[in-house]
Structures are given as structure tokens and as C-alpha cells.
Motif scaffolding. Structure first.
Motif, short mmCIF file in Angstrom:
data_model
loop_
_atom_site.label_atom_id
_atom_site.label_comp_id
_atom_site.label_asym_id
_atom_site.label_seq_id
_atom_site.Cartn_x
_atom_site.Cartn_y
_atom_site.Cartn_z
N MET A 1 10.85 -7.85 55.11
CA MET A 1 10.44 -9.04 54.30
C MET A 1 10.63 -8.73 52.81
O MET A 1 9.95 -7.88 52.26
N THR A 2 11.57 -9.43 52.20
CA THR A 2 11.80 -9.21 50.76
C THR A 2 10.74 -10.00 49.97
O THR A 2 10.20 -11.00 50.46
N PRO A 3 10.47 -9.59 48.73
CA PRO A 3 9.54 -10.36 47.89
C PRO A 3 10.01 -11.80 47.71
O PRO A 3 9.20 -12.74 47.66
N GLU A 4 11.33 -12.00 47.63
CA GLU A 4 11.88 -13.35 47.44
C GLU A 4 11.58 -14.23 48.66
O GLU A 4 11.21 -15.40 48.54
N ARG A 5 11.73 -13.63 49.85
CA ARG A 5 11.47 -14.37 51.08
C ARG A 5 9.99 -14.73 51.17
O ARG A 5 9.64 -15.87 51.51
N TYR A 6 9.13 -13.79 50.83
CA TYR A 6 7.70 -14.06 50.89
C TYR A 6 7.32 -15.15 49.87
O TYR A 6 6.53 -16.05 50.15
N LYS B 1 9.18 -17.52 48.89
CA LYS B 1 9.64 -18.82 49.42
C LYS B 1 8.64 -19.36 50.46
O LYS B 1 8.32 -20.55 50.47
N TYR C 1 5.68 -12.58 59.45
CA TYR C 1 5.83 -11.59 60.54
C TYR C 1 5.81 -12.30 61.90
O TYR C 1 4.84 -12.19 62.64
#
Ligand code: SAM
Length: 197
Positions: free
Chosen positions: A1-6, A8, A196
């Protein structure tokens, strides 16, 4: 999980509208079901409702399968099944939703006349049969999208998008996308589940 994905996930959940929904009554074609879910995701519907198709070409008592038309929207919009349209309408009304049936009747009004800032569920009918008279009668209002062509009805996914984007327009104007509508508990639960799966 990238910070960008989180980030979003947090942004999208902050825009979700738990008080806006739709109910599909025996919509049986997977491409329509998928397209409607994709529109739900776009306007911020948290949970959609569906009565699985029982009769007709692909009616097997199960919810239609998703296809590529959904753009994976089924991952982000929960679908709550119901035994019948009448049960679903009663359940949603008991939760404080106004149910607006897309149905031509003596009491039908232009869909733009309704207030979609209220807790609202839009009832859509099967491709072949439309909304039953009983479910339309049980609904709080009957709405139609005015049409001026030779063909009598729109594709169900087009009708869903037309009405949901009017709801989005009204809710944007009312500032309902500016403040998170989910409770803290729901927001935390869903951000964990989405991050997750
Ligand atoms: N033969 C069906 C009937 O008489 O109702 C046609 C159903 S239409 C193809 C499928 C669904 O799309 C309808 O039940 C309704 O939910 C929605 N729909 C289609 N055209 C609409 C319109 N002009 N206004 C509101 N809803 C519409």
C-alpha cells in the motif's frame, strides 16, 4: 500500500454519501448491473440494493455477475440483496430513506423536482418489465426522466446515471461532499478494509 493509494482511499471515503442509494429490482443483464455500479461509485453511493432476478432470460435467483463494464466498481460499492422489491422498499423507508420509483403513473413527476439532499434511494426496474405497480405504489414518489423521442424508455443504466448525477449536483450545491458523511467508526472500518482487502 503506497501513501498515494491510501490517500486516495481516504479521499474517496470522505466523499461517500451513505444517505444516497439505489435499488435495482430484478435488473438481470450483467452489463447494465455493472454500469450502474460504476455510476454509483462515481457519485459516492456507499451501498446499492438489489433484488436478484427470478425470471427471464438470465434470471436464476442470483445477483447478475459483473463484467468489464463495472471497471471493478463492485470492490468499492457494497450490494445488499433483498428478497423482493416490496420488502426492500419497506426496509429502506424504515431506515429513513425516501424511495423514488422510476415509474410512469398518475403521480409521476419530473425527476428534477425531487430533493436529493434528503436520504434517498432510487428504485429502478427490470429491463423487460420495469418497476411493478405494487413497488411504485409503496414508494414515496414516482419519477420520470422526460423523453421526446420515438423510443419509450431509456436503458436502465442510462436512467440511473441521469438521476444519480442530478442527486450529485444537488448535494454538491448543498455542501454535502465538503464534509465527511461517514461516521468515524464506519470511516475507520472501511479505510482498513479497502486498504487491506
Ligand atoms: N418495458 C419497461 C417498462 O414499461 O417500464 C421498460 C423498462 S426500462 C427499459 C428499464 C428501467 O429503466 C425502468 O424500469 C426505469 O427504472 C428506467 N427508465 C427507463 N427510462 C426511464 C425514464 N424515462 N424515466 C425514468 N426511468 C426510466
Amino acid at each position: 500500500m503506497t501513501p498515494e493509494r491510501y490517500a486516495k482511499i481516504v479521499r474517496v471515503l470522505s466523499l461517500r454519501q451513505p444517505t444516497l442509494s439505489l435499488l435495482m429490482d430484478e435488473v438481470n443483464k450483467p452489463h447494465n448491473f455493472s454500469a450502474i455500479l460504476r455510476t454509483c461509485d462515481a457519485v459516492g453511493v456507499l451501498t446499492a440494493h438489489a433484488v436478484p432476478p427470478k425470471n427471464g432470460v438470465s434470471g436464476n435467483g442470483l445477483l447478475p455477475t459483473f463484467n468489464a463494464t463495472s471497471g471493478s466498481a463492485e470492490k468499492w460499492v457494497a450490494v445488499q440483496p433483498h428478497a423482493s422489491a416490496l420488502e426492500a422498499v419497506a426496509t429502506l423507508q424504515a431506515q429513513g430513506m425516501q424511495v423514488l420509483a422510476t415509474h410512469l403513473s398518475q403521480r409521476s413527476v419530473d425527476y428534477r423536482e425531487l430533493d436529493y439532499t434528503r436520504p434517498t434511494c432510487v428504485l429502478l426496474g427490470a429491463e423487460k418489465w420495469g418497476v411493478s405497480d405494487e413497488a411504485a405504489d409503496a414508494a414515496d414518489a414516482n419519477i420520470i426522466i422526460p423523453m421526446f423521442g420515438m423510443v419509450q424508455s431509456l436503458n436502465v443504466s442510462v436512467a440511473a446515471a441521469t438521476i444519480l448525477f442530478e442527486a450529485q449536483r444537488q448535494r454538491l450545491a448543498a455542501g454535502m461532499y465538503a464534509e465527511r458523511q461517514l461516521s468515524d467508526a464506519e470511516f475507520e472500518r472501511l479505510s482498513f478494509e479497502w486498504a487491506y482487502p
